[in-house]
Scaffold this active site. Structure first.
Site, PDB file in Angstrom:
ATOM      1  N   HIS A  71     -25.694 -26.491 -24.482  1.00 40.38           N
ATOM      2  CA  HIS A  71     -25.707 -27.795 -25.148  1.00 40.38           C
ATOM      3  C   HIS A  71     -25.862 -29.001 -24.218  1.00 40.38           C
ATOM      4  O   HIS A  71     -25.189 -30.027 -24.402  1.00 40.38           O
ATOM      5  CB  HIS A  71     -24.435 -27.950 -25.987  1.00 40.38           C
ATOM      6  CG  HIS A  71     -24.385 -27.057 -27.204  1.00 40.38           C
ATOM      7  ND1 HIS A  71     -25.492 -26.545 -27.818  1.00 40.38           N
ATOM      8  CD2 HIS A  71     -23.314 -26.577 -27.919  1.00 40.38           C
ATOM      9  CE1 HIS A  71     -25.123 -25.804 -28.859  1.00 40.38           C
ATOM     10  NE2 HIS A  71     -23.822 -25.795 -28.934  1.00 40.38           N
ATOM     11  N   HIS A 131     -25.022 -31.104 -34.398  1.00 47.78           N
ATOM     12  CA  HIS A 131     -23.992 -30.063 -34.390  1.00 47.78           C
ATOM     13  C   HIS A 131     -22.871 -30.366 -35.392  1.00 47.78           C
ATOM     14  O   HIS A 131     -21.694 -30.114 -35.108  1.00 47.78           O
ATOM     15  CB  HIS A 131     -23.426 -29.917 -32.973  1.00 47.78           C
ATOM     16  CG  HIS A 131     -22.916 -28.550 -32.655  1.00 47.78           C
ATOM     17  ND1 HIS A 131     -21.884 -27.969 -33.353  1.00 47.78           N
ATOM     18  CD2 HIS A 131     -23.304 -27.651 -31.731  1.00 47.78           C
ATOM     19  CE1 HIS A 131     -21.657 -26.767 -32.843  1.00 47.78           C
ATOM     20  NE2 HIS A 131     -22.500 -26.547 -31.866  1.00 47.78           N
ATOM     21  N   GLU A 187     -27.516 -25.443 -37.205  1.00 44.82           N
ATOM     22  CA  GLU A 187     -28.191 -26.210 -36.162  1.00 44.82           C
ATOM     23  C   GLU A 187     -29.675 -25.854 -36.157  1.00 44.82           C
ATOM     24  O   GLU A 187     -30.056 -24.765 -35.738  1.00 44.82           O
ATOM     25  CB  GLU A 187     -27.565 -25.889 -34.802  1.00 44.82           C
ATOM     26  CG  GLU A 187     -26.074 -26.146 -34.746  1.00 44.82           C
ATOM     27  CD  GLU A 187     -25.375 -25.314 -33.678  1.00 44.82           C
ATOM     28  OE1 GLU A 187     -25.680 -25.495 -32.485  1.00 44.82           O
ATOM     29  OE2 GLU A 187     -24.544 -24.456 -34.035  1.00 44.82           O
TER      30      GLU A 187
HETATM   31  C1  GLA Z   1     -22.941 -23.373 -30.755  1.00 44.82           C
HETATM   32  C2  GLA Z   1     -22.854 -22.127 -29.978  1.00 44.82           C
HETATM   33  C3  GLA Z   1     -21.485 -21.535 -30.126  1.00 44.82           C
HETATM   34  C4  GLA Z   1     -20.435 -22.536 -29.692  1.00 44.82           C
HETATM   35  C5  GLA Z   1     -20.601 -23.795 -30.468  1.00 44.82           C
HETATM   36  C6  GLA Z   1     -19.686 -24.883 -29.964  1.00 44.82           C
HETATM   37  O1  GLA Z   1     -23.000 -23.125 -32.085  1.00 44.82           O
HETATM   38  O2  GLA Z   1     -23.835 -21.190 -30.309  1.00 44.82           O
HETATM   39  O3  GLA Z   1     -21.369 -20.370 -29.376  1.00 44.82           O
HETATM   40  O4  GLA Z   1     -20.573 -22.788 -28.318  1.00 44.82           O
HETATM   41  O5  GLA Z   1     -21.900 -24.265 -30.376  1.00 44.82           O
HETATM   42  O6  GLA Z   1     -18.370 -24.464 -29.873  1.00 44.82           O
END
Ligand code: GLA
Length: 377
Positions: free
Chosen positions: A130, A204, A342
């Site tokens: 991220h 997100h 997402e």
């Molecule tokens: C995304 C990732 C997850 C986790 C979340 C945040 O969805 O794929 O594994 O890291 O973000 O907690």
């Protein structure tokens, strides 16, 4: 609306607001605290005539609140998050944020582009996740309220310098949120670079169609318009395979309860600790805006349709939520109290030649749209 709100609409709107009359189609602004570096943050409220209201802050381009009516017309805030800036400035699992430069994981924080290797922080060992240690979710964006033709909007802009978190090229990013009069939260992402780079922006938000903090999401009915997904290794990096969902817990081609197969004895479910996987969206023409997913809460009647131009959807069932985060109104977010949809390119695409490209070059225009549309059933 706070006392210090600023009205961006016509004089009539502002007068109506001052008189305490309900105003739709307006954008208002109020203070939302100050960062540790002394930058003032604002909260912008967009509302429409159908009873929907979205609040966005220019820290992380975060959707802080999203009020949507249920089948009886009663609104509830359906996204997880915090009441104050402190919550967002501290470590949290990306509640409501725009994630960048690269949504999801890049294996071992390394990728090569045009023969040059780039190294990123491995903030989710052993991988990069991220956007890094200070991703777009922790940046202060420049916000411009948009009144336009009546659909209220907010434009957020950011310049990410060359080398930011290890990514090459100076990147100029614009994210525009629009609240449509048919209860859609539209997100338009745009970007340009001055040197070749990789980019994968997403939002997100964690949704709970019964209201944030009101129990888990296991009874929500989920449909995902995908007949394949990208299986992962134990560190959640795709293996490169596009695997059919048929006959697996990943088959959401017809609506089924989110929790129905979530504890199945399945290697992929074990790696993800539930659902934390990228689905390959069915699309006849790449890049067109099509239905990616539909989620329905039989309890509240709320329905969320997700439309996107992106090729993938990371469906995450809030597996890492564990009661650590105390959210809005003091509500504690327990295991699986929210889910994420997402919209994105596939994880680790910079290292996967078989996946759709995430490379952005000077002169290219990055432009992609996602819409979260709400109704009742
Ligand atoms: C995304 C990732 C997850 C986790 C979340 C945040 O969805 O794929 O594994 O890291 O973000 O907690």
């Amino acid at each position: 609306m706070g006392k210090a709100s600023v009205c961006f609409m016509t004089a009539l709107f502002c007068l109506a607001m001052a008189a305490g009359m309900p105003v739709h189609g307006a954008v208002t602004m109020e203070p939302f605290g100050t960062t540790a570096e002394g930058q003032a943050i604002s909260l912008y409220t967009l509302s429409n005539a159908k009873g929907m209201e979205v609040k966005i802050i220019n820290f992380g381009a975060i959707v802080q609140s999203l009020k949507v009516p249920d089948r009886d017309g009663k609104p509830a805030d359906v996204v997880l998050g915090f009441d104050t800036l402190d919550g967002y400035a501290a470590e949290h699992p990306y509640f409501g944020a725009v994630v960048g430069r690269y949504g999801n994981r890049i294996a071992k924080g390394k990728f090569s582009l045009d023969g040059k290797e780039h190294t990123l922080a491995t903030n989710n060992p052993p991988n990069a996740l991220h956007g890094g240690l200070k991703g777009f979710d922790k940046q202060v964006w420049t916000a411009t309220p948009l009144e336009g033709d009546g659909a209220p909007g907010l434009r957020l802009q950011l310049v990410s310098p060359d080398g930011d978190q290890g990514y090459p090229g100076t990147l100029t990013v614009t994210v525009t949120y629009t609240l449509t009069d048919d209860n859609g939260l539209e997100i338009q992402y745009e970007a340009a670079t001055d040197a070749p780079t990789v980019l994968n922006l997403t939002n997100h938000s964690y949704f709970n169609l019964n209201g944030a903090g009101n129990g888990d999401i296991l009874g929500h009915l989920v449909m995902i318009n995908a007949d394949r997904f990208t299986p992962v290794d134990e560190t959640l990096i795709p293996t490169g395979e596009l695997r059919p969902v048929a006959g697996t817990p990943f088959d959401f081609t017809s609506p089924k309860a989110l929790g129905r197969d979530i504890n199945q004895d399945d290697e992929q479910i074990k790696y993800g600790l539930g659902y934390d996987h990228n689905f390959v969206l069915k699309k006849e023409t790449p890049g067109t805006l099509t239905l990616a997913a539909r989620v329905h809460s039989p309890e509240s009647g709320r329905v969320m349709d997700v439309f996107t131009e992106e090729p993938g959807l990371q469906f995450y069932s809030g597996n890492f939520l564990d009661g650590t985060n105390k959210g809005k109104g003091g509500k504690v977010y327990q295991h699986r109290f929210g889910f994420c949809m997402e919209t994105q390119h596939f994880p680790d695409s910079p290292n996967q030649p078989g996946f759709p490209s995430v490379v952005l070059r000077p002169g290219d225009k990055y432009a992609t749209k996602t819409v979260y549309k709400f109704s009742v059933e």
